[in-house]
Every structure is written in C-alpha cells, then in structure tokens.
Design a protein around this motif. Structure first.
Motif, PDB file in Angstrom:
ATOM      1  N   THR A  23       0.092  -4.877 -12.650  1.00  0.00           N
ATOM      2  CA  THR A  23       1.271  -5.561 -12.125  1.00  0.00           C
ATOM      3  C   THR A  23       2.328  -5.627 -13.217  1.00  0.00           C
ATOM      4  O   THR A  23       2.088  -5.228 -14.364  1.00  0.00           O
ATOM      5  N   GLY A  24       3.501  -6.162 -12.884  1.00  0.00           N
ATOM      6  CA  GLY A  24       4.560  -6.289 -13.872  1.00  0.00           C
ATOM      7  C   GLY A  24       4.910  -4.942 -14.470  1.00  0.00           C
ATOM      8  O   GLY A  24       5.104  -3.960 -13.750  1.00  0.00           O
ATOM      9  N   PRO A  25       4.970  -4.846 -15.805  1.00  0.00           N
ATOM     10  CA  PRO A  25       5.326  -3.575 -16.435  1.00  0.00           C
ATOM     11  C   PRO A  25       4.303  -2.468 -16.177  1.00  0.00           C
ATOM     12  O   PRO A  25       4.601  -1.295 -16.389  1.00  0.00           O
ATOM     13  N   TRP A  26       3.107  -2.844 -15.719  1.00  0.00           N
ATOM     14  CA  TRP A  26       2.056  -1.869 -15.435  1.00  0.00           C
ATOM     15  C   TRP A  26       1.890  -1.634 -13.925  1.00  0.00           C
ATOM     16  O   TRP A  26       0.883  -1.090 -13.497  1.00  0.00           O
ATOM     17  N   ARG A  27       2.852  -2.038 -13.133  1.00  0.00           N
ATOM     18  CA  ARG A  27       2.759  -1.810 -11.691  1.00  0.00           C
ATOM     19  C   ARG A  27       2.727  -0.311 -11.408  1.00  0.00           C
ATOM     20  O   ARG A  27       3.606   0.427 -11.812  1.00  0.00           O
ATOM     21  N   THR A  57       0.679   8.593 -17.607  1.00  0.00           N
ATOM     22  CA  THR A  57       0.651   7.187 -17.195  1.00  0.00           C
ATOM     23  C   THR A  57      -0.649   6.880 -16.462  1.00  0.00           C
ATOM     24  O   THR A  57      -1.097   7.692 -15.656  1.00  0.00           O
ATOM     25  N   GLU A  58      -1.241   5.721 -16.735  1.00  0.00           N
ATOM     26  CA  GLU A  58      -2.398   5.253 -15.966  1.00  0.00           C
ATOM     27  C   GLU A  58      -1.891   4.600 -14.683  1.00  0.00           C
ATOM     28  O   GLU A  58      -1.147   3.620 -14.744  1.00  0.00           O
ATOM     29  N   ASN A  59      -2.320   5.137 -13.551  1.00  0.00           N
ATOM     30  CA  ASN A  59      -1.672   4.772 -12.292  1.00  0.00           C
ATOM     31  C   ASN A  59      -2.723   4.574 -11.189  1.00  0.00           C
ATOM     32  O   ASN A  59      -2.912   5.435 -10.336  1.00  0.00           O
ATOM     33  N   PRO A  60      -3.441   3.433 -11.183  1.00  0.00           N
ATOM     34  CA  PRO A  60      -4.559   3.262 -10.247  1.00  0.00           C
ATOM     35  C   PRO A  60      -4.100   3.132  -8.797  1.00  0.00           C
ATOM     36  O   PRO A  60      -3.066   2.542  -8.503  1.00  0.00           O
TER      37      PRO A  60
END
Length: 504
Positions: A23-27, A57-60
C-alpha cells in the motif's frame, strides 16, 4: 498525453489491505500502458539524452500464503526512453511461469521469503531454497540489446524487449543455461567486452559457482567456487581481469536449517571473505582474502591498482539490527531500512602478491543502491550516485553524489512524501568525461498521487532536475534499474524495428 491501455491483470488483494509494502508508496499496479509522447511538466528533455532507463518493481497480485515480504512481488518493468528531446513510456509484467500459474489459480501458490518453504502448494520453485516462486522482480540488466530480469535468490533470467518491455521468454544461452542452479540476482555486464558475468548458489556443495557468457551468447566458462557451507551472497564485482565473489558471515543458522527453518543469522566471530578469480580462471586459481565481519548487499565497482584490487561497496555496520523501536511493521522489516543496517560506502584493497586485505570507511553518510557510469565499470572511476533512505523504512528519500577521489558529497532531497528509484547514470551523446551526462530516476509523489521521471545533470545534482516528466500512474516503489545507450540498442535492433516498437 495519450495513454494506451494494453493489458490488465486481476488482483485478489483485499481493498482494506494494511500491509505497508503493498500500500502507499508500494501500492502495486495491475494495468499495462503505452505512452508514446510523455508529458513534460518542467524544463525540457535534453536533446543529447539518448537511450532507455528500465526499472524493476515488486508488484504482487495476490495475498501471500501467510506473511508477505516485499521481495515476493511479481516483476513489473517500467521503462522510459529518450531520443531527440522526446520520451516514451511502457510498463509490463514480467511474464514468468510462476505468474502464469498463479493467475490461472487466482491465488499465491509458493511460499515467500518470510514463510516456511513447506507452506508452498507446489514443489517446483526456485532459489537456493528451491521452493520459492521465481518472481524475476529484483534486477534488470541489458545484454546483447535485450533486457534480462532476475530473482532475489537464484532463478531463471527472463528476456524482454527493451523498447516495449514485452517478455520474450527465458534466456537459455543456446541450451547451456544452468537450469539446476539458476542465476543470482545480480549478473554483471562488461560494456567493454560484451560479456555477462554471473554467480549462483545453493544449499548443496560446492555451494557457489561462477560463469561467463560472451557477446555471442555462449556460456564459455563455468566453475565451482567451494564454500564452507550454504551462504547468502547477493552481489559480485569485477575488474578488467578478475571477478570477485564473497562469503559473508550472514547466513542461515546451521542447526535450524536442519529443521527446515531458514533463519539468517549474523555470525560476528567469523570474518568476511573475498574470492578473487581470473575471469576465465579455474577453481584452483581462486585467492581468498579475509576482512572484518559484515554483510554487503551491493557493490559499486572494483578496479586494479598495481598489485591490488580496489573494491567499493556498502558495508553494513549492523547487519542484524535489533532494538529499532517503531510499530510492528517497522520492527518486522527493520533489516530493509538503510538507517538500521547503517550501510556506508567502504573500500577494501586486496593485495594479490601479499594476500593481505586492508579496508577503510569512505564516508559517514548512510546510502545504498549505488550506480555509476557503466563505461567505467571494472575500471578506475570517480563518481557514485546512491540513495538515501527514509528512517525505519525501505524507501528512498533522496540522492547523494559521492566523489570517490576527494570524499566530497552532494545531496538532493526529494521532499516529504516523495520517494525515488535506484538512479541510473546516462552519459550524454558525445560525452567527454565520467560525469558528463544525466541521472535518471522515477519518483512516487504521495502528496500529488503522481509519479514522475526526473532528469538531473550528473555533474550538478544539487541544482535539481533539468526536466520533469509525468508518468500515467503513480507507480510502486521497487529495487533495481539500469540504463542502456541508444547507440548500444541500435547495434542489436534495426532502426525500423525500434521505431515501430515505440510507435514512431
């Protein structure tokens, strides 16, 4: 700015997700886009900036089986290309076998970094643990005109078109790829020889191997690098004539490993070791050097200086931080925050005649994820460009230009709520010196809910960006990036095919 949507993935992540690395910067993103003329919101794109910046980028897409780690996310490549004062953008998922299987299943199938391997629902995983999904979401390099993405531990290399970011399949090296061991997160490309150097590692003896792939894409060298036991190396370095491997005292607890528990432990009474190998040398040619105990996630460069090899990397002054305070997430992921592990630029000198190693800290500034002018890799150099980190978090809040000769530093702060990417150095067309070029990075601005590409003059970082371009969506934070010159790409791709790929 005209945006073309070319693909979309279904996510099963909960709408009320509270994981700070989803979430947030890792959304994460679910939409793949093309933009053929990226909007410039400040300054002008330099006309002597020619090439492509790619960032992994890690993008689940799916919740973890039990405990998500930010390195578990599916790979997504974001790229921005520059030529003649214009820019184009693409983003694509790395179409791995693991991604395809989980898309079909609609859920996660493999255990992640923070989970027990036997939690996996399938047994055909990758990595030194052999039960991880190969997300190919860690690094990206360009070899022979094509992008190669890699996995945090060891796995396949996936081959991508550098203009479109489309996945072209797995790299096989004409059938000689080490499919039993895979390739580590950080293969290295020597721009002078066209060679790709790599290592891999396993829980099985000899625990590490080293290889060389030439410019013809032939695996021309592959040897054992015996270690005392299973280790967790992450990066390597090379000079004109040597490759440098490592054996750091941060590795799985041997007794717990017998029970199937993979708990990294820092063994403070064991020295660090560096293995120096002639680039086409044998196992018998390896020379080992001992140094103070630490862990190094990333090296910047290495070069030869008379009888010595000079090796620069980010020395962790606390590889196993304990009492960091903060909330449960900050404590759980404390080992990802640069301020907690206290990573600082460090120099080792390895004397090939005496067998002795000397070392020194180069700065008091905490940085990591260092980049440099790629044409100086393996050679004597002067400048490194590294990230500063938000306290207690795995987020980059600024850039530092390190002068490796004088010790001078120049900083740029992105500002509150703005986080950057690993920043690549792009030599300008016709450059005449090491810092004659630009720095390229992506930022995620949480205040504006936007992402931008920033371009700096590499010699005047403190002056701020020379131009700022708006991306079509606020993108997730991530790990590694690379730059490839347009002239190098055009060696391997015809002008017509490249122009067609980007809609020109």
């Amino acid at each position: 700015m005209d945006v073309e949507i070319v693909g979309r993935m279904l996510s099963t992540l909960p709408e009320d997700d509270d994981h700070p690395y989803r979430t947030g910067p890792w959304r994460p993103q679910t939409v793949e886009r093309n933009v053929d003329d990226v909007e410039v919101v400040a300054g002008e794109v330099p006309t002597d900036l020619d090439g492509i910046y790619l960032r992994n980028t890690e993008n689940p897409l799916h919740p973890a089986l039990k405990a998500y780690h930010p390195f578990d996310g599916d790979g997504m490549i974001h790229l921005i290309g520059f030529r003649d004062g214009k820019a184009f953008y693409r983003n694509r998922f790395v179409k791995t076998d693991g991604l395809a299987a989980e898309v079909e299943a609609g859920r996660s199938l493999w255990a992640g970094i923070s989970e027990m391997p036997d939690w996996s629902l399938r047994e055909d995983g990758w990595g030194a643990r052999r039960q991880l999904k190969d997300a190919s979401s860690t690094d990206v390099v360009v070899h022979r005109g094509y992008a190669l993405t890699s996995f945090y531990q060891c796995g396949d290399l996936y081959k991508l078109d550098p203009y479109t970011a489309d996945t072209l399949g797995k790299e096989t090296w004409k059938g000689k790829f080490p499919f039993d061991w895979g390739v580590s997160a950080h293969p290295k490309v020597d721009e002078h020889t066209g060679e790709l150097l790599f290592f891999n590692y396993s829980k099985d003896a000899p625990y590490m191997k080293y290889g060389v792939v030439d410019e013809n894409n032939d695996l021309v060298h592959y040897i054992d690098v015996p270690l005392p036991g299973p280790r967790l190396p992450h990066d390597m370095a090379f000079t004109e004539n040597y490759a440098i491997m490592n054996d750091f005292p941060l590795f799985w607890d041997a007794e717990l490993l017998k029970e199937g528990v993979h708990k990294p432990t820092f063994h403070r009474d064991i020295p660090s070791r560096f293995g120096v190998i002639p680039r086409r040398g044998t196992t018998a040619d390896i020379k080992w050097f001992e140094a103070s105990p630490t862990y190094v996630l990333h090296f910047v460069n290495a070069y030869e200086d008379g009888d010595e090899i000079v090796l620069d990397g980010f020395y962790q002054h606390d590889p196993e931080p304990k009492d960091v305070g903060g909330n449960r997430w900050e404590r759980a992921f404390r080992f990802l925050a640069l301020d907690n592990i206290k990573s600082r630029l460090h120099r080792w000198r390895l004397n090939l005649v005496t067998g002795q190693a000397t070392e020194e800290s180069l700065t008091d500034t905490i940085t990591e994820f260092g980049m440099m002018n790629g044409s100086y890799t393996g050679r004597d150099y002067r400048y490194a460009y590294a990230a500063t980190g938000k306290p207690n978090w795995f987020l980059f809040n600024g850039l530092t230009r390190h002068d490796m000769k004088t010790g001078a530093e120049e900083h740029f702060d992105f500002g509150d709520g703005v986080y950057g990417s690993e920043t690549a150095m792009a030599p300008r067309v016709g450059s005449t010196s090491e810092d004659d070029g630009y720095l390229v990075t992506f930022t995620s601005d949480m205040n504006a809910d936007e992402s931008y590409c920033l371009v700096f003059d590499a010699a005047r970082l403190g002056d701020g960006p020379v131009c700022k371009l708006r991306l079509p969506e606020r993108i997730s934070s991530g790990t590694h990036s690379t730059w490839v010159d347009g002239s190098e790409l055009r060696r391997w791709h015809t002008e017509d095919s490249a122009a067609s790929a980007i809609g020109l």
